[in-house]
Each structure stands twice: as C-alpha cells, then as structure tokens.
Design an enzyme around this catalytic site. Sequence first.
Site, PDB file in Angstrom:
ATOM      1  N   ILE A   1      35.262  21.458 114.075  1.00  0.00           N
ATOM      2  CA  ILE A   1      34.968  20.086 113.675  1.00  0.00           C
ATOM      3  C   ILE A   1      35.992  19.590 112.659  1.00  0.00           C
ATOM      4  CG2 ILE A   1      33.315  18.607 112.474  1.00  0.00           C
ATOM      5  CD1 ILE A   1      31.072  20.147 113.705  1.00  0.00           C
TER       6      ILE A   1
ATOM      7  N   ASP B   1      41.177  29.039  99.493  1.00  0.00           N
ATOM      8  CA  ASP B   1      39.954  29.818  99.714  1.00  0.00           C
ATOM      9  C   ASP B   1      38.851  29.112  98.934  1.00  0.00           C
ATOM     10  OD1 ASP B   1      37.836  31.565  99.763  1.00  0.00           O
ATOM     11  OD2 ASP B   1      39.008  33.333  99.199  1.00  0.00           O
TER      12      ASP B   1
ATOM     13  N   SER C   1      23.570  19.127 109.651  1.00  0.00           N
ATOM     14  CA  SER C   1      23.103  19.540 110.970  1.00  0.00           C
ATOM     15  C   SER C   1      21.641  19.182 111.156  1.00  0.00           C
ATOM     16  CB  SER C   1      23.289  21.056 111.127  1.00  0.00           C
ATOM     17  OG  SER C   1      22.532  21.590 112.182  1.00  0.00           O
TER      18      SER C   1
ATOM     19  N   TYR D   1      20.444  29.364 107.463  1.00  0.00           N
ATOM     20  CA  TYR D   1      21.190  28.215 107.985  1.00  0.00           C
ATOM     21  C   TYR D   1      20.406  26.924 107.781  1.00  0.00           C
ATOM     22  CZ  TYR D   1      23.495  25.120 111.371  1.00  0.00           C
ATOM     23  OH  TYR D   1      24.137  24.057 111.970  1.00  0.00           O
TER      24      TYR D   1
ATOM     25  N   THR E   1      32.847  23.586 119.491  1.00  0.00           N
ATOM     26  CA  THR E   1      33.959  24.212 118.775  1.00  0.00           C
ATOM     27  C   THR E   1      34.255  25.576 119.390  1.00  0.00           C
ATOM     28  OG1 THR E   1      32.514  25.337 117.201  1.00  0.00           O
ATOM     29  CG2 THR E   1      33.205  23.077 116.652  1.00  0.00           C
TER      30      THR E   1
END
Length: 326
Positions: free
Chosen positions: A18, A73, A160, A172, A207
Amino acid sequence: MHNLEGKVTLVTGATRGIGKGIAIALGEAGATVYVTGRTLDKTDASNQISGTLNDTKAAVEEAGGICIPVQVDHSDDEQVRWLFQRIENEQNGQLDLLVNNVFSGVPGLRENQGKRFWECEPSFWDANNNVGLRSHYVASVFAAQMMVKRQQGLICTISSWGGMSPIFSVAYGVGKAACDRLAADMAKELKANNIASVSMWPGIVGTEQISQLADDMAGQNVTDQGNSVITERYNWETPLFTGRVIAALTADAHVMLRTGKVQIVAELAQQYGIVDEQGDCPGSLRSLKFIIPAALPALRKYSSLIPDIKIPWSLLLLTILKSPQI
C-alpha cells in the site's frame, strides 16, 4: 491531474504494498514524495517479496513525481526524529501530508494464522503494534510540530476494517481500533490549527504480502466465510487505489469537514470519481454489492447486478456484535 504540484508529502513504509501504491499516486498528482523503509537497494533485500526504496523512487518518478527515499527503521525514534529534521531543512519547514502506513505485522500474521491469542507468543503483540500503531504516533508527533508552524496539513493513518470486526488476530484488531482512535483524538487537538487527521480504511488490498497470506490460507484450507473473500481474492483493490484517493483528499479544499472520521477508500473513490488501476471501482465492504456475494459465493459473478446500497453504521455494528466473524 497534477493537483499536488508544490506539495511536500511523506509516506512511511513505502518499499512495497500500500505504501508504494500511495507514493506512486502522489507522484501521479505531481507531489514531492519522501518515502521511508529499511531496504534501500536490492542488495539489502532479504526475501523474495521485499521491495526497495529505489524501486519505489523509480516508479514515482515514472508517474511524474519527485521522490526522495530515506532509509529509516521506524522502531528507532531517533531515526524518525532525524527524518523529520531532514524534511524540515530541505523543504523550508513545509510538510503538507503525512501518511502513516508502515506496518511490520504481516509475517507474524502468516506465522500465527489459525492460532488463538493465547497460543501466540506475547511478542506477537509487538510485531503488530510496535512498527504500526506506536510508530504512527511517533511520526505524527514530529509531523504535527512542522504542520502547526504553517497552520495547515493532513495526517492520514492507514487502518483497517479489523478495527471494527475480528480479522486475523486479537493483536491486529486492537491495534487497528487504536489507530482509528489515534486519528480521531489527534483531529480534536489539531483542528484549531487547520490540520486534518483521518483514519483510512482500504478494502482488501492485493499487496505482495497479502497475496502470499491468501496463498498460505488456501493451502491450509482456511475456507470459512470470513476468510474466503481473501483466499478467492474477491473485490480486491490495488495499492494504487488507496493512493489516488489520498491524493484527492489532500487536494480537497474542504478536507477539514472530514477530520476526525474514518474514511472508507472505496466510498471516497466514488465521491471523487476515482477508478482503480484497471479502470474499475471496487465496492465498499459495507455495501450490499460486497456483503451479499461475500456471504453467498455463488453470486459473486453477478455482483454487478446487486444495488450499491451502504449498510448504516448502526446496523452494521449491531450485526457485527452478534457475529464472531465478518
């Protein structure tokens, strides 16, 4: 249309997926696009689906934009601090858009597919929400410091549907729900400074890593209703689709009317008249055009005949509360 010429934008986690699609779309619109990731060149790539910042740079420039890759990072706050200091120095303090996209949780989702939360190591939480939720907060702190000085800007946090209904795992879902709250609470504090903050809900985006996850799930015969739309790649969006919507949102003079709210990519695309890479417009995941064929796979080939009626949020929430899976 190059409606973002002169705009300075930043997309975190843009070596692939994405993030890369968003960067390309911003380039299409003529923006200067800073992109971050851990892999600068192909020699740094550690696996077959890794992308590189220089690959993204080439794609953005091919689309008509200016791309500045920065190896970062996002688990290291000082590297993030340095990133924003560099943008401030190079762009005279200008930053018009931050896209909080970086997320390191997909490998862990693949490894723990099918496990209950107590069957996963506690570190699975960090895999989902360190370079993800926490890094979105950190980047937003530094971006807001720049934007407040100019009294304008937009922060888009990629979230999401997992923030509303169980998808993949507890870690998640909780992380995505927190992303939505992060965007909403930031919007409240930033509104007086003319800075918008929104949470973006793409649909099912094809993806590289999600495609591999779908293959893994299919190989494990994970075929329940909630996951069949993934394994069968039904109503998938491309990464470019989300990017084109964010580009339109950035150019919208009335974006402050949307601040603090969840924005569904497919629904914004309809409002802005945006199509996906192949010229189609995938349906919203709360539309009957998606919900009925998702529940009745035999009807998927006839989805174009189903009315594109959106389920009201109140009814959708009531349905989800009664069901363990979407």
